[in-house]
Design a protein around this motif. Structure first.
Motif, PDB file in Angstrom:
ATOM      1  N   ASP A 197      13.858  19.684  -8.528  1.00 49.43           N
ATOM      2  CA  ASP A 197      13.895  18.238  -9.307  1.00 49.43           C
ATOM      3  C   ASP A 197      12.649  18.079 -10.134  1.00 49.43           C
ATOM      4  N   PRO A 198      12.028  18.818 -10.782  1.00 46.08           N
ATOM      5  CA  PRO A 198      10.792  18.414 -11.557  1.00 46.08           C
ATOM      6  C   PRO A 198      11.405  17.645 -12.781  1.00 46.08           C
ATOM      7  N   ARG A 199      10.898  16.843 -13.228  1.00 43.01           N
ATOM      8  CA  ARG A 199      11.022  15.920 -14.326  1.00 43.01           C
ATOM      9  C   ARG A 199       9.716  15.203 -14.911  1.00 43.01           C
ATOM     10  N   ILE A 200       9.833  14.730 -16.165  1.00 45.20           N
ATOM     11  CA  ILE A 200       8.551  14.087 -16.439  1.00 45.20           C
ATOM     12  C   ILE A 200       8.825  12.522 -16.413  1.00 45.20           C
ATOM     13  N   ARG A 201       7.849  11.827 -15.801  1.00 44.86           N
ATOM     14  CA  ARG A 201       7.775  10.624 -15.377  1.00 44.86           C
ATOM     15  C   ARG A 201       7.303   9.614 -16.326  1.00 44.86           C
ATOM     16  N   ASP A 202       6.063  10.177 -16.812  1.00 41.03           N
ATOM     17  CA  ASP A 202       5.387   9.157 -17.814  1.00 41.03           C
ATOM     18  C   ASP A 202       4.638  10.006 -18.733  1.00 41.03           C
ATOM     19  N   GLY A 203       4.209   9.564 -20.234  1.00 42.22           N
ATOM     20  CA  GLY A 203       3.329  10.437 -20.859  1.00 42.22           C
ATOM     21  C   GLY A 203       4.077  10.744 -22.027  1.00 42.22           C
ATOM     22  N   LEU A 204       3.208  11.687 -22.844  1.00 41.79           N
ATOM     23  CA  LEU A 204       3.359  12.191 -23.957  1.00 41.79           C
ATOM     24  C   LEU A 204       4.465  13.478 -24.129  1.00 41.79           C
ATOM     25  N   GLU A 205       5.504  13.011 -23.355  1.00 39.80           N
ATOM     26  CA  GLU A 205       6.696  14.289 -23.381  1.00 39.80           C
ATOM     27  C   GLU A 205       6.729  15.168 -24.435  1.00 39.80           C
ATOM     28  N   GLU A 206       7.038  14.437 -25.654  1.00 40.04           N
ATOM     29  CA  GLU A 206       7.207  15.131 -26.982  1.00 40.04           C
ATOM     30  C   GLU A 206       6.107  16.339 -27.270  1.00 40.04           C
ATOM     31  N   TYR A 207       4.878  16.261 -26.775  1.00 37.91           N
ATOM     32  CA  TYR A 207       4.129  16.998 -26.961  1.00 37.91           C
ATOM     33  C   TYR A 207       3.563  17.911 -25.586  1.00 37.91           C
ATOM     34  N   PHE A 208       3.768  17.534 -24.588  1.00 41.84           N
ATOM     35  CA  PHE A 208       3.138  18.264 -23.567  1.00 41.84           C
ATOM     36  C   PHE A 208       4.435  18.269 -22.222  1.00 41.84           C
ATOM     37  N   GLY A 209       5.401  17.628 -22.435  1.00 40.68           N
ATOM     38  CA  GLY A 209       6.208  17.654 -21.373  1.00 40.68           C
ATOM     39  C   GLY A 209       7.020  19.311 -20.893  1.00 40.68           C
ATOM     40  N   GLU A 210       7.198  20.047 -21.931  1.00 39.69           N
ATOM     41  CA  GLU A 210       7.688  21.134 -21.731  1.00 39.69           C
ATOM     42  C   GLU A 210       6.519  21.962 -21.105  1.00 39.69           C
ATOM     43  N   GLU A 211       5.387  21.986 -21.403  1.00 38.85           N
ATOM     44  CA  GLU A 211       4.385  22.841 -20.807  1.00 38.85           C
ATOM     45  C   GLU A 211       4.135  22.473 -19.352  1.00 38.85           C
ATOM     46  N   ALA A 212       4.100  21.134 -19.191  1.00 37.30           N
ATOM     47  CA  ALA A 212       3.905  20.359 -17.699  1.00 37.30           C
ATOM     48  C   ALA A 212       4.951  21.017 -16.951  1.00 37.30           C
ATOM     49  N   LEU A 213       6.301  21.047 -17.266  1.00 35.30           N
ATOM     50  CA  LEU A 213       7.263  21.430 -16.624  1.00 35.30           C
ATOM     51  C   LEU A 213       7.283  23.004 -16.094  1.00 35.30           C
ATOM     52  N   ARG A 214       6.787  23.715 -17.326  1.00 41.45           N
ATOM     53  CA  ARG A 214       6.690  25.240 -17.171  1.00 41.45           C
ATOM     54  C   ARG A 214       5.595  25.504 -15.945  1.00 41.45           C
ATOM     55  N   LEU A 215       4.627  24.771 -16.018  1.00 38.67           N
ATOM     56  CA  LEU A 215       3.518  24.809 -15.085  1.00 38.67           C
ATOM     57  C   LEU A 215       3.946  24.446 -13.734  1.00 38.67           C
ATOM     58  N   VAL A 216       4.833  23.697 -13.643  1.00 39.42           N
ATOM     59  CA  VAL A 216       5.380  23.165 -12.223  1.00 39.42           C
ATOM     60  C   VAL A 216       6.291  24.240 -11.708  1.00 39.42           C
ATOM     61  N   SER A 217       7.030  24.835 -12.815  1.00 37.61           N
ATOM     62  CA  SER A 217       7.881  25.704 -12.463  1.00 37.61           C
ATOM     63  C   SER A 217       7.441  27.058 -11.881  1.00 37.61           C
ATOM     64  N   ILE A 218       6.155  27.362 -11.903  1.00 37.73           N
ATOM     65  CA  ILE A 218       5.569  28.650 -11.767  1.00 37.73           C
ATOM     66  C   ILE A 218       4.772  28.412 -10.413  1.00 37.73           C
ATOM     67  N   MET A 219       4.537  27.238 -10.074  1.00 39.32           N
ATOM     68  CA  MET A 219       3.671  27.031  -8.872  1.00 39.32           C
ATOM     69  C   MET A 219       4.307  27.731  -7.520  1.00 39.32           C
ATOM     70  N   PRO A 220       3.261  28.152  -6.778  1.00 39.06           N
ATOM     71  CA  PRO A 220       3.776  28.710  -5.373  1.00 39.06           C
ATOM     72  C   PRO A 220       4.227  27.616  -4.550  1.00 39.06           C
ATOM     73  N   ASN A 221       5.018  27.940  -3.411  1.00 37.96           N
ATOM     74  CA  ASN A 221       5.451  26.886  -2.481  1.00 37.96           C
ATOM     75  C   ASN A 221       4.290  26.207  -1.804  1.00 37.96           C
ATOM     76  N   TRP A 222       4.503  25.078  -2.034  1.00 38.61           N
ATOM     77  CA  TRP A 222       3.310  24.235  -1.206  1.00 38.61           C
ATOM     78  C   TRP A 222       3.503  24.073   0.267  1.00 38.61           C
ATOM     79  N   LEU A 223       2.778  23.465   0.894  1.00 36.84           N
ATOM     80  CA  LEU A 223       2.863  23.214   2.343  1.00 36.84           C
ATOM     81  C   LEU A 223       3.485  21.702   2.433  1.00 36.84           C
ATOM     82  N   PRO A 224       4.419  21.634   3.175  1.00 32.52           N
ATOM     83  CA  PRO A 224       5.300  20.544   2.870  1.00 32.52           C
ATOM     84  C   PRO A 224       4.672  19.385   3.741  1.00 32.52           C
TER      85      PRO A 224
END
Length: 149
Positions: free
Chosen positions: A101-128
């Protein structure tokens, strides 16, 4: 004196009832998303630091920053217009560390939102995250800063 005792008892009863409503009886089967768990989720890579929690947390933060620096691709439109900014991505870290469920909460979504979501999508699994010693689903808010050098 009885009135004071009764008032204190009622207040404490209401407080404990209210706290009990926020905490499921059995975390192991709960699907509730915890916003501030007792044990915060961490980016992977520092598990070898078993003795010092503070050092392990700092190491995990540094690993996350390194991951972002190595993988961030500055959006062309923002680069051409000399635009900098911060985007806050919110997501859920599941009990197995998987990000959902990644989504933009705040910021300049029109410029940086797509790249921020891409970064999150390629992250490895975290320690919960953990609550009462059990693994829980945790909401995480990640600010990603886009700065021109």
């Amino acid at each position: 004196m009885k009135k004071l005792f009764l008032l204190l008892w009622v207040m404490l009863s209401c407080l404990s009832y209210s706290l009990a409503q926020d905490i499921p009886a059995d975390w192991s089967t709960s699907d509730e998303i915890i916003r501030v768990p007792e044990g915060h989720p961490r980016f992977p890579g520092c598990e070898y630091l078993t003795d010092d929690k503070t050092e392990r947390y700092r190491c995990a933060q540094q690993a996350l920053i390194s991951f972002i620096k190595e993988n961030l691709q500055y959006p062309t439109a923002a680069y051409e217009q000399d635009i900098e900014g911060t985007v806050v991505v919110t997501f859920v870290i599941e009990k197995d560390g998987y990000i959902t469920d990644p989504r933009i909460r705040d910021g300049l979504e029109e410029y940086f939102g797509e790249e921020a979501l891409r970064l999150v999508s390629i992250m490895p699994n975290w320690l919960p995250g953990r609550q009462r010693g059990l693994v829980v689903r945790t909401q995480f808010n990640l600010p990603i800063k886009f700065r021109l050098d």
